[in-house]
Design a protein around this motif. Structure first.
Motif, PDB file in Angstrom:
ATOM      1  N   ALA A  68       0.840  -1.202   0.000  1.00  0.00           N
ATOM      2  CA  ALA A  68       0.000   0.000   0.000  1.00  0.00           C
ATOM      3  C   ALA A  68       0.870   1.246   0.000  1.00  0.00           C
ATOM      4  O   ALA A  68       2.053   1.201   0.338  1.00  0.00           O
ATOM      5  CB  ALA A  68      -0.936   0.005   1.211  1.00  0.00           C
ATOM      6  N   ILE A  92      -9.312   7.777  -6.453  1.00  0.00           N
ATOM      7  CA  ILE A  92      -8.317   7.319  -5.484  1.00  0.00           C
ATOM      8  C   ILE A  92      -8.887   7.372  -4.073  1.00  0.00           C
ATOM      9  O   ILE A  92      -8.714   6.440  -3.273  1.00  0.00           O
ATOM     10  CB  ILE A  92      -7.035   8.169  -5.583  1.00  0.00           C
ATOM     11  CG1 ILE A  92      -6.435   8.064  -6.984  1.00  0.00           C
ATOM     12  CG2 ILE A  92      -6.007   7.717  -4.537  1.00  0.00           C
ATOM     13  CD1 ILE A  92      -5.245   8.981  -7.213  1.00  0.00           C
ATOM     14  N   TYR A  93      -9.575   8.471  -3.760  1.00  0.00           N
ATOM     15  CA  TYR A  93     -10.193   8.583  -2.437  1.00  0.00           C
ATOM     16  C   TYR A  93     -11.141   7.411  -2.191  1.00  0.00           C
ATOM     17  O   TYR A  93     -11.171   6.827  -1.099  1.00  0.00           O
ATOM     18  CB  TYR A  93     -10.998   9.880  -2.315  1.00  0.00           C
ATOM     19  CG  TYR A  93     -10.214  11.161  -2.468  1.00  0.00           C
ATOM     20  CD1 TYR A  93      -8.826  11.197  -2.339  1.00  0.00           C
ATOM     21  CD2 TYR A  93     -10.860  12.366  -2.757  1.00  0.00           C
ATOM     22  CE1 TYR A  93      -8.116  12.378  -2.483  1.00  0.00           C
ATOM     23  CE2 TYR A  93     -10.172  13.558  -2.889  1.00  0.00           C
ATOM     24  CZ  TYR A  93      -8.793  13.562  -2.764  1.00  0.00           C
ATOM     25  OH  TYR A  93      -8.106  14.733  -2.908  1.00  0.00           O
ATOM     26  N   ALA A  95     -11.152   4.465  -3.588  1.00  0.00           N
ATOM     27  CA  ALA A  95     -10.471   3.172  -3.559  1.00  0.00           C
ATOM     28  C   ALA A  95      -9.676   2.960  -2.276  1.00  0.00           C
ATOM     29  O   ALA A  95      -9.421   1.816  -1.883  1.00  0.00           O
ATOM     30  CB  ALA A  95      -9.530   3.050  -4.760  1.00  0.00           C
ATOM     31  N   GLY A  96      -9.271   4.053  -1.629  1.00  0.00           N
ATOM     32  CA  GLY A  96      -8.450   3.943  -0.431  1.00  0.00           C
ATOM     33  C   GLY A  96      -9.205   4.306   0.830  1.00  0.00           C
ATOM     34  O   GLY A  96     -10.437   4.247   0.888  1.00  0.00           O
ATOM     35  N   SER A  97      -8.443   4.664   1.859  1.00  0.00           N
ATOM     36  CA  SER A  97      -9.018   5.080   3.142  1.00  0.00           C
ATOM     37  C   SER A  97      -8.455   6.442   3.521  1.00  0.00           C
ATOM     38  O   SER A  97      -7.231   6.632   3.521  1.00  0.00           O
ATOM     39  CB  SER A  97      -8.675   4.075   4.241  1.00  0.00           C
ATOM     40  OG  SER A  97      -9.282   2.822   4.000  1.00  0.00           O
ATOM     41  N   VAL A 133      -4.375   9.788   2.387  1.00  0.00           N
ATOM     42  CA  VAL A 133      -5.083   8.572   1.979  1.00  0.00           C
ATOM     43  C   VAL A 133      -4.104   7.406   1.917  1.00  0.00           C
ATOM     44  O   VAL A 133      -2.980   7.552   1.438  1.00  0.00           O
ATOM     45  CB  VAL A 133      -5.759   8.759   0.606  1.00  0.00           C
ATOM     46  CG1 VAL A 133      -6.346   7.446   0.104  1.00  0.00           C
ATOM     47  CG2 VAL A 133      -6.853   9.821   0.695  1.00  0.00           C
ATOM     48  N   VAL A 135      -3.829   3.762   0.188  1.00  0.00           N
ATOM     49  CA  VAL A 135      -4.465   3.017  -0.897  1.00  0.00           C
ATOM     50  C   VAL A 135      -3.554   1.881  -1.321  1.00  0.00           C
ATOM     51  O   VAL A 135      -2.331   1.988  -1.258  1.00  0.00           O
ATOM     52  CB  VAL A 135      -4.767   3.950  -2.104  1.00  0.00           C
ATOM     53  CG1 VAL A 135      -3.491   4.547  -2.667  1.00  0.00           C
ATOM     54  CG2 VAL A 135      -5.552   3.226  -3.191  1.00  0.00           C
ATOM     55  N   ARG A 136      -4.146   0.782  -1.734  1.00  0.00           N
ATOM     56  CA  ARG A 136      -3.352  -0.367  -2.171  1.00  0.00           C
ATOM     57  C   ARG A 136      -2.555  -0.032  -3.434  1.00  0.00           C
ATOM     58  O   ARG A 136      -3.057   0.619  -4.347  1.00  0.00           O
ATOM     59  CB  ARG A 136      -4.256  -1.573  -2.433  1.00  0.00           C
ATOM     60  CG  ARG A 136      -4.775  -2.225  -1.156  1.00  0.00           C
ATOM     61  CD  ARG A 136      -5.611  -3.437  -1.475  1.00  0.00           C
ATOM     62  NE  ARG A 136      -6.897  -3.063  -2.034  1.00  0.00           N
ATOM     63  CZ  ARG A 136      -7.645  -3.866  -2.797  1.00  0.00           C
ATOM     64  NH1 ARG A 136      -7.209  -5.064  -3.132  1.00  0.00           N
ATOM     65  NH2 ARG A 136      -8.817  -3.447  -3.244  1.00  0.00           N
ATOM     66  N   LEU A 140      -3.846   1.530  -7.134  1.00  0.00           N
ATOM     67  CA  LEU A 140      -3.371   2.819  -7.649  1.00  0.00           C
ATOM     68  C   LEU A 140      -2.677   2.642  -8.994  1.00  0.00           C
ATOM     69  O   LEU A 140      -2.859   3.452  -9.912  1.00  0.00           O
ATOM     70  CB  LEU A 140      -2.412   3.456  -6.639  1.00  0.00           C
ATOM     71  CG  LEU A 140      -1.860   4.829  -7.000  1.00  0.00           C
ATOM     72  CD1 LEU A 140      -2.973   5.830  -7.263  1.00  0.00           C
ATOM     73  CD2 LEU A 140      -0.932   5.338  -5.890  1.00  0.00           C
ATOM     74  N   GLY A 289      -8.408   0.913   2.258  1.00  0.00           N
ATOM     75  CA  GLY A 289      -9.562   0.664   1.408  1.00  0.00           C
ATOM     76  C   GLY A 289     -10.503  -0.316   2.083  1.00  0.00           C
ATOM     77  O   GLY A 289     -10.123  -1.060   2.999  1.00  0.00           O
TER      78      GLY A 289
END
Length: 483
Positions: A68, A92-93, A95-97, A133, A135-136, A140, A289
Motif C-alpha cells: 500500500a 483514489i479517495y 479506492a483507499g481510506s 489517503v 491506498v493499495r 493505484l 480501502g
C-alpha cells in the motif's frame, strides 16, 4: 483549471503537435513512477508517442500486487494535474481510506499492554483541501494505467536493458548526437538493441529511467556512461548496487483482507493508523480501502546490532513462508524481552497469506548536490526511486515520484508554450537547446528538494528507532509543494 492540459484528438491539435517536435519517449519501468510520468507526458506535455516497458509480467488487472501507498496533499496536487482534474482524485479517495489521525502505541500498564498514549491528528485536509489517503499499490497502479492507451504498455519485456545507444538505423542521422532528432535505443550488456516485445513503438529520442531502486539508468547518468563498462558485464551483482546506501534494516509489509475492527483491539479507531517504535523492531498498520488493512514492520538487520534477521532464511520456494514464520518468532521474542505487547501486529501477520508478504532491505539512493537527474547528453531522465530512493519513515517515495512526473511534463509544456520548439521554422539546434534546458530545469528543481527530504527522513527514522518522542514534523513543508 486543468481542462486545458487534457489531450484532445481534433485534427487541428494533432497538426499543431506534429509541428512541436517533442521527443518520442520510452519509459523503462511500469510501476507507479513510470505510469505517472507517461500519463503526465501525454496529458500535460502533449507527447502522444510515449511507450512504457515493464520487465515484470504482472498486468494492471492484478489489484493485489504490491502492498500500500500513503498519499498526501503534495501527491494529490501532482496527480490532479496528471489525471486531468478532481475526478481522478475522487477515484483514489474512493479506492483507499482517508486517514484522520495516527495513534502512537506505547506500553501503558505494568504488563506491557499497549494503549494509544499519543494521537497525532492529520490536519492536511483542513490546511490544504487535500486529505491523507492510504491506498493499495495495485489499485493505484491500475488507476494510473487507465490514463494510458492499452497499446502504449508492454509487460514482460525489457529485462535485458542495461543502457542505451544512438540508433544506427536513422537514414538521415545527424553526426551531432546532441541533436534531439537522432534516435536512441535501449541496449543489453553486449551493446545490442533490446527489442520491445509487443510494441508498435519503433523509435525514441528520450528515455525515462523509472526502473526503481536498482535502476540501471541511475548508474548511466551518474557515471556519464551509456552502457555497462566491460569489467561489469560478467558480474552477477545488480549494476546499480554501488550507488545504494544500506540503512541496516529489513522492511516487511503486506495487505491483508481484513478490517482492523475485526481484530477486536481495544484501541481500534475509524480512520486511524497505528505506529509502535523500538530500536530493534517498529510496526505500523492502517486501513487501506474497504475490507483491507496494510501493515509494515521494520527490523534491525546489521552486524553491529548483532541482528541478522534474514541470515537463517534460505532463498528457495518456501522463502516467504519461512520468513513469515521467522517474523512471528521475532515478534514474540521481542515482546518477551522488552515487555511490550505486540499482539496487534502479530494478529495481522498471522492472518496474512505468506505469498502476499514483501521483504526488502532498506536501501537509499543518496542525492548529492552535484548530482543530476538528467544525463549529460540529455537523453535519459530519472524519476521516482531511480532518481531518489529514500527512507520510508515519512512515506514520501511515491508522492515524490508523482511530483517528478508533474514537474517534468509541466516544464516541457511551458517550453512549448513559450515557443521554444513549437515552430516548424526553428533550427534543430534551437530545438535541442530548448528541450535540454527544460530537462535541466527539471533536475535543478528536483534534486534540492529530494536531497532535503532524504536528510529529514533519515534523521526521523533514527530518532524513532531510538525511542525519542520529540520527532520533527515536516508535513507542512512537504505538503506546501505546488506543481
Amino acid at each position: 483549471l486543468f481542462s486545458s492540459l487534457k489531450t484532445t484528438t481534433t485534427d487541428i491539435e494533432t497538426e499543431h503537435r506534429q509541428g512541436q517536435m517533442m521527443p518520442n519517449t520510452l519509459v523503462v519501468g511500469g510501476g507507479l513512477a513510470g505510469l505517472a510520468t507517461a500519463a503526465a507526458l501525454r496529458n500535460i506535455a502533449n507527447i502522444d508517442a510515449v511507450h512504457v516497458v515493464e520487465k515484470m509480467c504482472d498486468t494492471l488487472a492484478n489489484e493485489s500486487a504490491g502492498a500500500a501507498i500513503q498519499l498526501g496533499p503534495n501527491a494529490f496536487k501532482a496527480l490532479e494535474v496528471i489525471g486531468g482534474g478532481r475526478t481522478f482524485l475522487e477515484k483514489i479517495y474512493e479506492a483507499g481510506s482517508v486517514l484522520e489521525e495516527t495513534l502512537i502505541l506505547l506500553p501503558g500498564a505494568a504488563d506491557g499492554t499497549v494503549t494509544p498514549t499519543a494521537s497525532i491528528p492529520n490536519t492536511a485536509k483542513a490546511e490544504t483541501g487535500y486529505p491523507i489517503v492510504l491506498v493499495r499499490w495495485g489499485v493505484l497502479r491500475k488507476l494510473l494505467g487507465e490514463l494510458l492507451p492499452e497499446e502504449s504498455l508492454s509487460f514482460g519485456t525489457g529485462s535485458e536493458i542495461v543502457g542505451y545507444a544512438f540508433s544506427d538505423d536513422d537514414d538521415d542521422k545527424d553526426n551531432d548526437n546532441n541533436n534531439m532528432n537522432n534516435n536512441v535505443e535501449p541496449v543489453n550488456k553486449e551493446g545490442k538493441k533490446v527489442a520491445v516485445d509487443g510494441s508498435s513503438f519503433s523509435s525514441s529520442q528520450l528515455i525515462i529511467g523509472a526502473d526503481g531502486l536498482h535502476s540501471v539508468f541511475r548508474e548511466r547518468v551518474q557515471t556519464n556512461t551509456m552502457m555497462v563498462p566491460v569489467p561489469e558485464k560478467d558480474s552477477e551483482q545488480p549494476v546499480s548496487s554501488s550507488s545504494l546506501k544500506d540503512m541496516k534494516r529489513v522492511n516487511i509489509k503486506a495487505v491483508v483482507p481484513v478490517e482492523l475492527k475485526e481484530l477486536g483491539l481495544p484501541f481500534t479507531k475509524e480512520g486511524a493508523t497505528f505506529a509502535q517504535f523500538s530500536p530493534q523492531l517498529a510496526g505500523f498498520a492502517g486501513p487501506a480501502g474497504k475490507g483491507h488493512t496494510y501493515w509494515a514492520i521494520s527490523v534491525a538487520d546489521d552486524e553491529e546490532s548483532g541482528s541478522k534477521f534474514l541470515s537463517s532464511v534460505n532463498d528457495d520456494d518456501d522463502y516467504k513462508a519461512a520468513s513469515k514464520k521467522l517474523l512471528l518468532e521475532k515478534l514474540e521474542a521481542s515482546s518477551s524481552s522488552d515487555g511490550v505487547d505486540r499482539k496487534w501486529i502479530i494478529s495481522l501477520v498471522e492472518r496474512t497469506d505468506s505469498n502476499a508478504i514483501l521483504i526488502n532491505r532498506s536501501l537509499e539512493a543518496p542525492v548529492k548536490d552535484t548530482d543530476s537527474f538528467v544525463s549529460k547528453d540529455t537523453r535519459v531522465v530519472l524519476v521516482g526511486d531511480a532518481a531518489h530512493a529514500m527512507s520510508a519513515s515519512y512515506g514520501q517515495s511515491a508522492s515524490f515520484a508523482f511530483e517528478d512526473a508533474a514537474t517534468l511534463a509541466l516544464l516541457l509544456k511551458e517550453n512549448n508554450d513559450n515557443g521554444g520548439s513549437s515552430s516548424k521554422n526553428n533550427s534543430n539546434n534551437n530545438n535541442n537547446n530548448d528541450v535540454a534546458k527544460a530537462l535541466q530545469d527539471y533536475s535543478d528543481k528536483r534534486t534540492g528538494r529530494c536531497m532535503e527530504m532524504q536528510r529529514r527522513s533519515e534523521e526521523r527514522a533514527g530518532k524513532a528507532m531510538r525511542g525519542e518522542k520529540e520527532l520533527e514534523d515536516v508535513s507542512k513543508w512537504v505538503h506546501a509543494w505546488e506543481p
